[in-house]
Each structure stands twice: as structure tokens, then as C-alpha cells.
Design a protein around this motif. Structure first.
Motif, PDB file in Angstrom:
ATOM      1  N   THR A  10       0.784  -1.135   0.060  1.00 50.46           N
ATOM      2  CA  THR A  10      -0.029  -0.053   0.148  1.00 50.46           C
ATOM      3  C   THR A  10       1.004   1.104  -0.168  1.00 50.46           C
ATOM      4  N   ASN A  11       1.847   1.419   0.819  1.00 51.98           N
ATOM      5  CA  ASN A  11       2.554   2.641   1.057  1.00 51.98           C
ATOM      6  C   ASN A  11       4.238   2.397   0.880  1.00 51.98           C
ATOM      7  N   PHE A 130       0.330  -4.562  11.087  1.00 45.19           N
ATOM      8  CA  PHE A 130      -0.709  -4.079  10.458  1.00 45.19           C
ATOM      9  C   PHE A 130      -0.510  -3.409   8.911  1.00 45.19           C
ATOM     10  N   GLY A 131      -0.372  -4.171   8.189  1.00 43.21           N
ATOM     11  CA  GLY A 131      -0.146  -3.585   6.755  1.00 43.21           C
ATOM     12  C   GLY A 131      -1.163  -3.843   5.774  1.00 43.21           C
ATOM     13  N   GLY A 222       0.802   0.751   9.338  1.00 40.37           N
ATOM     14  CA  GLY A 222      -0.220   1.936   9.356  1.00 40.37           C
ATOM     15  C   GLY A 222      -1.402   1.905  10.276  1.00 40.37           C
TER      16      GLY A 222
HETATM   17  N1  ADP Z   1       0.117   6.960   9.299  1.00 40.66           N
HETATM   18  C1  ADP Z   1      -1.095   6.167   8.991  1.00 40.66           C
HETATM   19  N2  ADP Z   1      -2.367   6.606   9.605  1.00 40.66           N
HETATM   20  C2  ADP Z   1      -3.517   5.771   9.518  1.00 40.66           C
HETATM   21  N3  ADP Z   1      -3.502   4.803   8.517  1.00 40.66           N
HETATM   22  C3  ADP Z   1      -2.453   4.614   7.875  1.00 40.66           C
HETATM   23  C4  ADP Z   1      -0.996   5.325   8.051  1.00 40.66           C
HETATM   24  N4  ADP Z   1      -0.465   4.781   7.372  1.00 40.66           N
HETATM   25  C5  ADP Z   1      -1.198   3.917   6.483  1.00 40.66           C
HETATM   26  N5  ADP Z   1      -2.397   3.716   6.930  1.00 40.66           N
HETATM   27  C6  ADP Z   1      -3.124   2.685   6.280  1.00 40.66           C
HETATM   28  O1  ADP Z   1      -2.994   1.458   6.859  1.00 40.66           O
HETATM   29  C7  ADP Z   1      -2.878   0.569   5.855  1.00 40.66           C
HETATM   30  C8  ADP Z   1      -1.860  -0.397   5.719  1.00 40.66           C
HETATM   31  O2  ADP Z   1      -0.629   0.412   5.500  1.00 40.66           O
HETATM   32  P1  ADP Z   1       0.832   0.194   5.428  1.00 40.66           P
HETATM   33  O3  ADP Z   1       1.208  -0.068   6.823  1.00 40.66           O
HETATM   34  O4  ADP Z   1       1.726   1.389   5.003  1.00 40.66           O
HETATM   35  O5  ADP Z   1       0.806  -1.119   4.473  1.00 40.66           O
HETATM   36  P2  ADP Z   1       1.658  -1.733   3.740  1.00 40.66           P
HETATM   37  O6  ADP Z   1       3.039  -2.027   4.425  1.00 40.66           O
HETATM   38  O7  ADP Z   1       1.233  -3.226   2.979  1.00 40.66           O
HETATM   39  O8  ADP Z   1       2.324  -0.962   2.474  1.00 40.66           O
HETATM   40  C9  ADP Z   1      -3.440   1.101   4.505  1.00 40.66           C
HETATM   41  O9  ADP Z   1      -4.766   0.974   4.415  1.00 40.66           O
HETATM   42  C10 ADP Z   1      -3.010   2.581   4.988  1.00 40.66           C
HETATM   43  O10 ADP Z   1      -4.041   3.350   4.292  1.00 40.66           O
END
Ligand code: ADP
Ligand code: PAZ
Ligand code: K
Length: 254
Positions: A10-11, A130-131, A222
């Protein structure tokens, strides 16, 4: 100064470290169709806004669980930072004893989380990230990475309800007042938030029972903050765990 980069589904999270101090961090969307130059414009703007010149960056380390964009990112750092990124994967020194059947199959994000977790919290240890997916990792008292569990992430679960059930809306991932929802949105929020908290506690307690241990339990990712408050087993949220792990692995390869 080093640039650490974790590419999730996602990020993309980037951080700049001066010694062991994180001086800047940024979050971009992972976009499978962005080009080297599109990412280049983004990171150049971020550096400029922070008053950092690319020449100040001595090295780059990258963990990536999205193989299709790996080559774009490798090219990005060569072209826009002038450095070849160290890629977390086979052949680099992590110092982690990985007991997965095929160690190269473990997500690079899980490896760097474990490296940072061991340094900062000791063992035995459970890490919950939690990703896009939620991952559980278990590191035993000797510091060996034994594996863990992978479940659909909170966003995926919420999205699946919306996609597959005609009358269920897309909801905000927020904690409802009570476990008994008296409208559709509150009922979905209760199921997802309290359901995930229960899932975390269930998996953690099972690990404790199966291995006869009382591990520390650290959450990251996230959506960690949202669930940690409702979980009885998560002791701490460490949003920087992955970036710290990247910094440590970089140093181990210096
Ligand atoms: N700082 C944040 N605050 C709230 N939600 C977040 C934040 N960063 C990411 N998210 C949400 O958390 C979820 C997982 O994000 P993330 O941990 O970056 O996943 P990944 O590592 O799989 O890319 C996504 O749905 C994102 O929109
Ligand atoms: C489990 C994951 C999808 C989690 O990735 P994320 O949610 O951070 O995008 C990733 O760590 C991955 O693709 N791992 C490879 C399989 C494994 O670890 O066994
Ligand atoms: K992640």
C-alpha cells in the motif's frame, strides 16, 4: 546520512537517518504504474522541502515486498540519489537466524522488523505488523526467527465486505462505541475492529501456549494504533520498527 526505504503493497515509507537519529520520514502510495521519473519528482521534492541535497546521502537501503516495482526503485536511487541501493534479500547480512523452510521466502519487511525488534525489545518476541496483510512473527528466546502467521489486512477485510455484499457500504476504519452495532456502519466497525483485536489476542495466546513462553508483543504498521488500544496482548506500538530495522541492517553491511 542514509536513506532507508520500505516498500509495502500500500505504502512506500522513506526515512533519513543521521547516525541513529531519524531526521525525516515520508509516506508515498505504492503505485505499480509509476515510472522512475514520477517517483523521482516526488522524492526530489521531499528532499528539497526538507533542505536535503541528494549528494548528502551516503547510502540507500531498500526492503520491498512488491517484486514488479523493484527494478523501477533500483533505477530511481541510481538516477535521483546517485547511489545503488542495498536490497534486503539473499546475500546480505541481516544477522538473523531464519528458520523458515525457505528463508528467501520471508517478506523483507518481516525480516527487518525482526532485526529491530530483537535489538530494541529482546526475546522471546512477537511482532504484529498491520499493513495490507497483517503479519505475526515469532522470535524465540535464542533470537531465532521461527515464522508466524499471515492474515488478510484490516483494509482488505473491510473492502471485501463492501465489494461482495450489495448492501454493505465502504466504511471508515474507526472504533465504534459498543460491540453491539445498531446500524450497518457501527455493526461493520464493531466486527472489524473488535474482531481484529480478538484475532491478535487469539494468535498471540496460541503462540504463548504452543511454545510455553511469555513473549513481549510489539505492533507496527499503518493501522497498529487503531487495534492496539483494543487488544489485551499488544504491549506497545512502535511505528518506526521497520525503518530502524533497515538502519541496523545497513550498518551490518557497512
Ligand atoms: N499513518 C497512518 N495513519 C493511518 N492509517 C495509515 C497510516 N499509514 C498507513 N495507513 C493505512 O494502513 C494500511 C496499511 O498501510 P501500511 O502499513 O503502509 O501497509 P503496507 O506496508 O502493506 O504498504 C493502509 O490501508 C493505509 O491506508
Ligand atoms: C505478508 C506480506 C504480504 C506483508 O506485506 P505488506 O502488508 O507489508 O504489504 C509480505 O511480507 C510478503 O509478501 N511476504 C512474503 C511471504 C512470507 O513472508 O511468507
Ligand atoms: K509493512
Amino acid at each position: 546520512m542514509i536513506l532507508v526505504v520500505d516498500v509495502g503493497n500500500t505504502n512506500i515509507v522513506l526515512g533519513l537517518y543521521e547516525g541513529n537519529i531519524l531526521t525525516h520520514d515520508w509516506r508515498l502510495s505504492t503505485n505499480r504504474s509509476s515510472t522512475v521519473d514520477e517517483y523521482g519528482v516526488l522524492i526530489s521534492n521531499l528532499f528539497q522541502f526538507a533542505g536535503v541535497r541528494a549528494e548528502q546521502i551516503e547510502g540507500v537501503i531498500l526492503s520491498c515486498v512488491v517484486p514488479p516495482i523493484m527494478s523501477v526503485l533500483e533505477q530511481l536511487f541510481v538516477k535521483y540519489v546517485g547511489k545503488e541501493a542495498l536490497v534486503v534479500g539473499p546475500g546480505i547480512k541481516t544477522g538473523l537466524n531464519i528458520r523458515y523452510e525457505n528463508p528467501k521466502d520471508v517478506g523483507a519487511d518481516r525480516i527487518v522488523n525482526a532485526v529491530a525488534g530483537i535489538e530494541q525489545y529482546g526475546t522471546p518476541l512477537v511482532i504484529v505488523d498491520f499493513g495490507t496483510a497483517t503479519t505475526f512473527d515469532y522470535i524465540d528466546a535464542s533470537g531465532a526467527y521461527l515464522g508466524g502467521a499471515i492474515v488478510p489486512g484490516i483494509g482488505i477485510a473491510a473492502e471485501a465486505l463492501y465489494q461482495r455484499a450489495a448492501k454493505l457500504p465502504r466504511i471508515e476504519l474507526a472504533k465504534p462505541k459498543t460491540v453491539i452495532g445498531r446500524n450497518t456502519v457501527a455493526a461493520m466497525q464493531a466486527g472489524i475492529i473488535f474482531g481484529y483485536a480478538g484475532q491478535v489476542d487469539g494468535i498471540v495466546r496460541r503462540i504463548c501456549k504452543e511454545f510455553g513462553v511469555q513473549p513481549r508483543v510489539i505492533a507496527t504498521g499503518g493501522l497498529a494504533e487503531l487495534i492496539a488500544g483494543e487488544s489485551e496482548t499488544i504491549e506497545k506500538v512502535d511505528p518506526l520498527l521497520t525503518l530502524e530495522g533497515l538502519r541496523i541492517v545497513y550498518e551490518r553491511n557497512g
